[in-house]
Design a protein around this motif. Structure first.
Motif, PDB file in Angstrom:
ATOM      1  N   GLY A   8      15.061 -11.994  10.412  1.00 53.32           N
ATOM      2  CA  GLY A   8      14.525 -11.786   9.670  1.00 53.32           C
ATOM      3  C   GLY A   8      14.283 -10.109   9.058  1.00 53.32           C
ATOM      4  N   SER A   9      14.947  -9.346   9.489  1.00 57.28           N
ATOM      5  CA  SER A   9      15.579  -8.272   9.275  1.00 57.28           C
ATOM      6  C   SER A   9      15.612  -8.107   7.905  1.00 57.28           C
ATOM      7  CB  SER A   9      16.735  -7.894   9.393  1.00 57.28           C
ATOM      8  OG  SER A   9      16.415  -7.455  10.960  1.00 57.28           O
ATOM      9  N   TYR A  10      15.072  -6.990   7.560  1.00 60.17           N
ATOM     10  CA  TYR A  10      14.565  -7.076   5.611  1.00 60.17           C
ATOM     11  C   TYR A  10      16.305  -6.709   4.756  1.00 60.17           C
ATOM     12  CZ  TYR A  10      10.252  -6.571   7.361  1.00 60.17           C
ATOM     13  OH  TYR A  10       9.241  -6.267   7.858  1.00 60.17           O
ATOM     14  N   VAL A  11      17.345  -6.689   4.238  1.00 66.16           N
ATOM     15  CA  VAL A  11      18.076  -6.911   3.212  1.00 66.16           C
ATOM     16  C   VAL A  11      17.447  -6.216   2.116  1.00 66.16           C
ATOM     17  CG1 VAL A  11      20.190  -7.239   2.412  1.00 66.16           C
ATOM     18  CG2 VAL A  11      18.890  -8.614   3.916  1.00 66.16           C
ATOM     19  N   PRO A  12      17.824  -4.588   1.614  1.00 67.48           N
ATOM     20  CA  PRO A  12      17.586  -4.396  -0.483  1.00 67.48           C
ATOM     21  C   PRO A  12      18.386  -4.937  -0.691  1.00 67.48           C
ATOM     22  CG  PRO A  12      18.451  -3.145   1.946  1.00 67.48           C
ATOM     23  CD  PRO A  12      18.610  -4.205   2.827  1.00 67.48           C
ATOM     24  N   VAL A  13      17.245  -5.133  -1.957  1.00 68.30           N
ATOM     25  CA  VAL A  13      17.457  -6.128  -2.849  1.00 68.30           C
ATOM     26  C   VAL A  13      17.327  -4.985  -4.120  1.00 68.30           C
ATOM     27  CG1 VAL A  13      16.885  -7.893  -4.564  1.00 68.30           C
ATOM     28  CG2 VAL A  13      17.140  -7.895  -2.448  1.00 68.30           C
ATOM     29  N   ALA A  14      18.720  -4.686  -5.413  1.00 70.90           N
ATOM     30  CA  ALA A  14      18.196  -4.318  -6.046  1.00 70.90           C
ATOM     31  C   ALA A  14      17.918  -4.534  -7.336  1.00 70.90           C
ATOM     32  CB  ALA A  14      19.971  -3.492  -6.285  1.00 70.90           C
ATOM     33  N   GLY A  15      16.495  -3.798  -7.993  1.00 68.00           N
ATOM     34  CA  GLY A  15      16.045  -4.555  -8.993  1.00 68.00           C
ATOM     35  C   GLY A  15      14.714  -5.209  -8.271  1.00 68.00           C
ATOM     36  N   ALA A  16      14.834  -5.578  -7.436  1.00 69.09           N
ATOM     37  CA  ALA A  16      13.349  -6.296  -6.808  1.00 69.09           C
ATOM     38  C   ALA A  16      11.984  -6.004  -7.402  1.00 69.09           C
ATOM     39  CB  ALA A  16      13.341  -6.830  -5.023  1.00 69.09           C
ATOM     40  N   ARG A  17      11.074  -7.085  -7.358  1.00 64.95           N
ATOM     41  CA  ARG A  17      10.071  -6.635  -7.700  1.00 64.95           C
ATOM     42  C   ARG A  17       9.205  -6.083  -6.942  1.00 64.95           C
ATOM     43  NH1 ARG A  17      10.231 -11.231  -4.871  1.00 64.95           N
ATOM     44  NH2 ARG A  17       8.709 -12.430  -3.661  1.00 64.95           N
ATOM     45  N   PRO A  18       8.016  -5.164  -6.326  1.00 65.19           N
ATOM     46  CA  PRO A  18       7.734  -4.502  -6.454  1.00 65.19           C
ATOM     47  C   PRO A  18       6.475  -5.133  -5.111  1.00 65.19           C
ATOM     48  CG  PRO A  18       6.465  -4.280  -8.396  1.00 65.19           C
ATOM     49  CD  PRO A  18       7.848  -5.260  -8.499  1.00 65.19           C
ATOM     50  N   MET A  19       6.573  -4.755  -4.601  1.00 61.69           N
ATOM     51  CA  MET A  19       5.465  -5.091  -3.214  1.00 61.69           C
ATOM     52  C   MET A  19       5.018  -3.881  -2.655  1.00 61.69           C
ATOM     53  SD  MET A  19       7.541  -6.075   0.220  1.00 61.69           S
ATOM     54  CE  MET A  19       7.086  -6.122   1.782  1.00 61.69           C
ATOM     55  N   ARG A  20       3.234  -4.388  -2.129  1.00 64.94           N
ATOM     56  CA  ARG A  20       2.801  -3.137  -0.896  1.00 64.94           C
ATOM     57  C   ARG A  20       2.983  -3.673   0.232  1.00 64.94           C
ATOM     58  NH1 ARG A  20      -3.579  -3.240  -3.195  1.00 64.94           N
ATOM     59  NH2 ARG A  20      -3.438  -3.352  -5.473  1.00 64.94           N
ATOM     60  N   VAL A  21       3.810  -2.403   0.980  1.00 65.77           N
ATOM     61  CA  VAL A  21       3.979  -1.939   1.894  1.00 65.77           C
ATOM     62  C   VAL A  21       2.306  -1.691   2.546  1.00 65.77           C
ATOM     63  CG1 VAL A  21       4.725  -1.893   4.734  1.00 65.77           C
ATOM     64  CG2 VAL A  21       5.905  -2.744   2.024  1.00 65.77           C
ATOM     65  N   TYR A  22       1.818  -2.306   3.305  1.00 65.46           N
ATOM     66  CA  TYR A  22      -0.107  -1.207   3.682  1.00 65.46           C
ATOM     67  C   TYR A  22       0.397  -0.532   5.287  1.00 65.46           C
ATOM     68  CZ  TYR A  22      -3.234  -3.269   1.248  1.00 65.46           C
ATOM     69  OH  TYR A  22      -3.442  -3.484  -0.563  1.00 65.46           O
ATOM     70  N   THR A  23       0.415   0.445   5.817  1.00 62.83           N
ATOM     71  CA  THR A  23       0.128   1.028   6.153  1.00 62.83           C
ATOM     72  C   THR A  23      -0.614   1.728   6.889  1.00 62.83           C
ATOM     73  OG1 THR A  23       0.390   3.428   5.162  1.00 62.83           O
ATOM     74  CG2 THR A  23       2.419   2.247   4.834  1.00 62.83           C
ATOM     75  N   GLN A  24      -1.906   1.243   7.244  1.00 58.38           N
ATOM     76  CA  GLN A  24      -3.524   1.655   7.506  1.00 58.38           C
ATOM     77  C   GLN A  24      -3.979   0.971   6.876  1.00 58.38           C
ATOM     78  OE1 GLN A  24      -6.120   3.236   5.963  1.00 58.38           O
ATOM     79  NE2 GLN A  24      -7.304   3.003   7.002  1.00 58.38           N
ATOM     80  N   VAL A  25      -5.114   0.208   8.265  1.00 56.04           N
ATOM     81  CA  VAL A  25      -6.401  -1.036   7.620  1.00 56.04           C
ATOM     82  C   VAL A  25      -7.629  -0.118   8.249  1.00 56.04           C
ATOM     83  CG1 VAL A  25      -4.532  -2.909   7.138  1.00 56.04           C
ATOM     84  CG2 VAL A  25      -5.605  -2.319   9.241  1.00 56.04           C
ATOM     85  N   ASP A  26      -8.452  -0.374   6.489  1.00 57.09           N
ATOM     86  CA  ASP A  26     -10.154  -0.104   7.096  1.00 57.09           C
ATOM     87  C   ASP A  26     -10.413  -0.931   8.971  1.00 57.09           C
ATOM     88  OD1 ASP A  26     -12.422   1.017   7.862  1.00 57.09           O
ATOM     89  OD2 ASP A  26     -12.649   1.292   5.758  1.00 57.09           O
TER      90      ASP A  26
END
Length: 350
Positions: free
Chosen positions: A306-324
């Motif tokens: 379940g760890s992240y593996v970088p993919v060159a040229g992959a589609r962008p995603m949002r990673v939230y860092t703070q929520v209200d």
């Protein structure tokens, strides 16, 4: 572990009743219709934070709830080790609908009780059929959000069955480990984050084998969603029978966990609640969850842990860092109170 009623003990819908698309508890009716469609997917026989997310979403007229997917837990999960977690989740959702007097049970769909066997073979289910049918509609222009607070088995199965749905909706997912450079794991963290562990293979399909846009709320961010016991006692337990039910489900978990931990904290993480914040509580102009923060990164693949593996040229995603959390929880508390007042007034009048 959310307590599972027997099938013949599901709470029947008591008056006053209502249907999705209505908001009779609002003294001032909603000024406009929903701005987006939502498919809710959660493991409702697990951590009761999903009950809070479900109720909050159902009380939010700004979104059109098109389906509620009752999904599985991992095999042997201590919350529900029965092997029938999706079936039990469906029973719990039907019970919640009954407690709310909500008649729209046609939106409830059971997912698979089994994880994916590999990244090419879907698990058929009623939920998969409902997901595809909603995503492939051509008679509506509103955006479709797939909001998931557990594993991704049924979404992955739908994507494998009909890949075209990936370009017709956005996934908002509570899950996944911390991203390097943004956060560090908590003390004694699980090797694989809890929601991803439900079905790592499904996560691999969604992240690395599909084109679906992802808004991710990883572990470090959903752990920000703390409420105090005082808030739960004074703002939830006092909100009629529904509020007391929600409070008691968490109290049972705290009591059980406290016996093993030698005491319990005065807080609980309602970690699935950002699913409501990021959909129902978007800004009016230039609609977006504008009071929360995110970074944009290339969508990684996932390895078998379940760890992240970088993919060159992959589609962008949002990673939230703070929520209200202020907006999110205050809105929930007020909607619970408003709903309780309406049901109480109707009961007194009868």
């Amino acid at each position: 572990m959310t307590r599972i009623p027997a099938a013949d003990r599901i709470t029947p819908p008591a008056a006053p009743t209502w249907r999705l698309g209505e908001a009779p508890w609002q003294a001032l009716p909603p000024a406009a219709g929903p701005h987006a469609r939502v498919i809710i997917d959660n493991d409702f026989s697990g951590d009761p934070d999903d009950l809070y997310q479900l109720v909050h979403h159902l009380l939010s007229p700004g979104v059109d709830i098109r389906a509620v997917v009752a999904s599985r837990l991992r095999d042997g999960d201590p919350f529900d080790p029965s092997g029938r977690a999706a079936e039990n989740a469906e029973t719990i959702v039907r019970d919640v609908f009954g407690r709310m007097g909500l008649l729209s049970t046609d939106v409830i769909h059971r997912g698979s009780n089994e994880a994916l066997a590999d990244t090419a073979t879907p698990r058929p289910s009623a939920a998969v059929d409902a997901i595809i049918a909603e995503a492939m509609r051509d008679d509506v222009a509103s955006p479709l959000y797939y909001v998931a607070g557990g594993g991704l088995t049924d979404l992955a199965s739908a994507l494998l069955t009909e890949p075209a749905i990936a370009e017709r909706m956005t996934l908002i997912w509570i899950g996944g480990e911390e991203h390097e450079g943004l956060a560090v794991p908590p003390p004694n963290a699980m090797e694989t984050e809890y929601n991803l562990l439900i079905d790592v293979t499904a996560g691999q399909v969604v992240f690395g084998h599909s084109a679906i846009p992802i808004w991710q709320v990883p572990r470090d961010v959903y752990r920000q969603c703390l409420v105090s016991d005082a808030e739960l006692r004074r703002r939830v337990a006092t909100a009629g029978p529904l509020g007391r039910y929600l409070y008691d489900e968490i109290a049972a978990i705290v009591e059980m966990a406290g016996s093993f931990l030698g005491g319990a904290s005065e807080t609980y993480a309602l970690g699935d609640s950002p699913l409501v914040l990021l959909t129902a509580l978007q800004s009016l102009f230039e609609p977006d969850p504008s009071s929360s923060r995110y970074v944009e990164r290339p969508t990684p693949a996932l390895d078998d842990r379940g760890s992240y593996v970088p993919v060159a040229g992959a589609r962008p995603m949002r990673v939230y860092t703070q929520v209200d959390t202020r907006l999110m929880f205050e809105d929930m508390f007020l909607k619970l109170a408003e709903f309780a007042e309406w049901r109480g007034a109707a009961h007194d009048a009868a």
